[in-house]
Design an enzyme around this catalytic site. Structure first.
Site, PDB file in Angstrom:
ATOM      1  N   CYS A 128       0.892  -1.140   0.115  1.00  0.00           N
ATOM      2  CA  CYS A 128      -0.055  -0.191  -0.038  1.00  0.00           C
ATOM      3  C   CYS A 128       0.829   1.167  -0.168  1.00  0.00           C
ATOM      4  CB  CYS A 128      -0.983   0.061   1.303  1.00  0.00           C
ATOM      5  SG  CYS A 128      -2.599   0.227   0.946  1.00  0.00           S
ATOM      6  N   CYS A 186      13.359 -19.016  16.183  1.00  0.00           N
ATOM      7  CA  CYS A 186      13.363 -20.291  16.208  1.00  0.00           C
ATOM      8  C   CYS A 186      14.236 -21.243  15.464  1.00  0.00           C
ATOM      9  CB  CYS A 186      12.156 -20.938  16.300  1.00  0.00           C
ATOM     10  SG  CYS A 186      10.939 -21.334  17.746  1.00  0.00           S
TER      11      CYS A 186
END
Lengths: 106, 264
Positions: free
Chosen positions: B117, B225
């Site tokens: 956008c 992670c």
């Protein structure tokens, strides 16, 4: 201007003990860290906090590098009279952030 | 002797690979057992998240509200000029992302939609991944869906990404040779170094992690992670991370959005 969140009960009974909470956005850079080039990152912390109730200091705190980022301070005041609570935070550059919150005492 | 040693070696290798396959077959969490990471936190951290004047994530939401209403350049539009009031128009949006983007013919997540956008409609400079501004805008938009259930849209074009995400989630990787599922499907609720292993749901992002002392995106958490199992993390905005996000949203279906959540 740093963002801050203040929570003061809008109304209280005279003599009530009310909880006041203040949270401000600040990196609290300790001065002990280094950047990827090995250069020291200068210290940048909020060093003091004061809350006054109609001009009279009711809570004061000194802050140190061990305090985490975005310091959150909560304490109690006795609702004694109508008025305004003023919160101010002073950083290492002696810049002061000020917020106010009204309180109505019945 | 050599032959015998070879045979024993082969038998051990077979046993290890058989065990590996068994352990790698992750049991998916049933809807009745599904629970937010909120349930696995201490009472103190839960209280911090639940109180908007103690939740530091709300500082980013405040910032995001200001950015939503501000023009990013002198002759461009503010988000609010097209979308109006975010509290109405952005309600439920974060609960269905990532979605399929027709213009680029690929799935995109909420951050990528905001970036798109800015680039195409606001002609504004792009925001860096994990920048305070992008996190603030994302937090503000996501906050409008707080309390709404996660619902991945029934869009068939999203299917390949969700399957790819599932494959990445269950595939072992890194020097520790662990998959996401090895912890979050098979061992949730148990402890890892004193911390409760959560089910690993994406229903609070962007969230304030006490360890980070900051708000962070789901992609930051996923990369975190991967570094933890000593694998090479995928780049921000890569199709692999978006595929993982798409699968995680499907896997978390029905959980309520908590953005901005607080996690230890």
């Amino acid at each position: 201007m740093a963002r801050a969140l203040i929570n003061v009960p809008a109304k209280a009974k005279r003599g009530d003990i009310v909880e006041v909470k203040a949270l401000i956005a600040h990196p609290m850079e300790t001065g002990y860290r280094h950047d990827i080039k090995g250069e020291s990152i200068p210290r940048d912390i909020i060093k003091s906090f004061v809350c006054s109730y109609n001009g009279e200091d009711v809570f004061r705190a000194e802050l140190f590098p061990a305090v985490a980022a975005n310091p959150f301070i909560a304490f109690n005041v006795i609702a004694s009279e109508n008025g305004v609570l003023t919160f101010s935070w002073t950083d290492d550059h002696d810049q002061i952030e000020v917020r106010t919150a009204p309180i109505t005492v019945e | 002797m050599n032959l015998l040693r070879h045979r024993i070696g082969l038998a051990v290798a077979c046993a290890i690979s058989a065990f590996g396959m068994l352990a790698a077959r992750s049991a998916e969490i049933s809807a009745s057992e599904r629970r937010s990471g909120f349930e696995d936190m201490s009472r103190e951290t839960q209280a911090m998240q639940s109180d908007d004047s103690a939740n530091p994530g709300m500082l980013w939401v405040l910032e995001g509200e200001a950015l939503w209403n501000a023009k990013p350049g002198a002759d461009s539009h503010a988000c609010a000029d097209c979308h109006g009031d975010a509290r109405v128009r952005m309600k439920g949006v974060a609960a269905r992302y990532p979605v399929f983007d027709e213009a680029n013919a690929r799935p995109i997540d909420l951050e990528q939609r905001i970036q798109q956008c800015r680039r195409d409609r606001q002609q504004a400079r792009p925001l860096a991944w994990e920048s305070a501004e992008l996190l603030a805008l994302t937090a503000y938009v996501a906050h409008q869906s707080r309390g709404m259930p996660v619902e991945a849209p029934p869009d068939r074009r999203m299917q390949p990404a969700r399957e790819r995400g599932r494959e990445l989630f269950t595939r072992r990787e890194g020097q520790l040779n662990l998959s996401c599922g090895a912890c979050h499907d098979d061992n949730w609720g148990k402890r890892l170094a004193g911390n409760v292993v959560p089910q690993g749901h994406p229903n609070g992002y962007p969230l304030y992690r006490l360890e980070w002392q900051s708000l962070g995106s789901l992609q930051r958490r996923l990369r975190n992670c991967m570094v933890g199992v000593r694998a090479e993390p995928y780049a921000y905005g890569s199709p692999e991370l978006v595929a993982l996000e798409a699968y995680l949203m499907l896997r978390a279906g029905g959980l309520k959005l908590e953005s901005p959540a607080v996690r230890p």
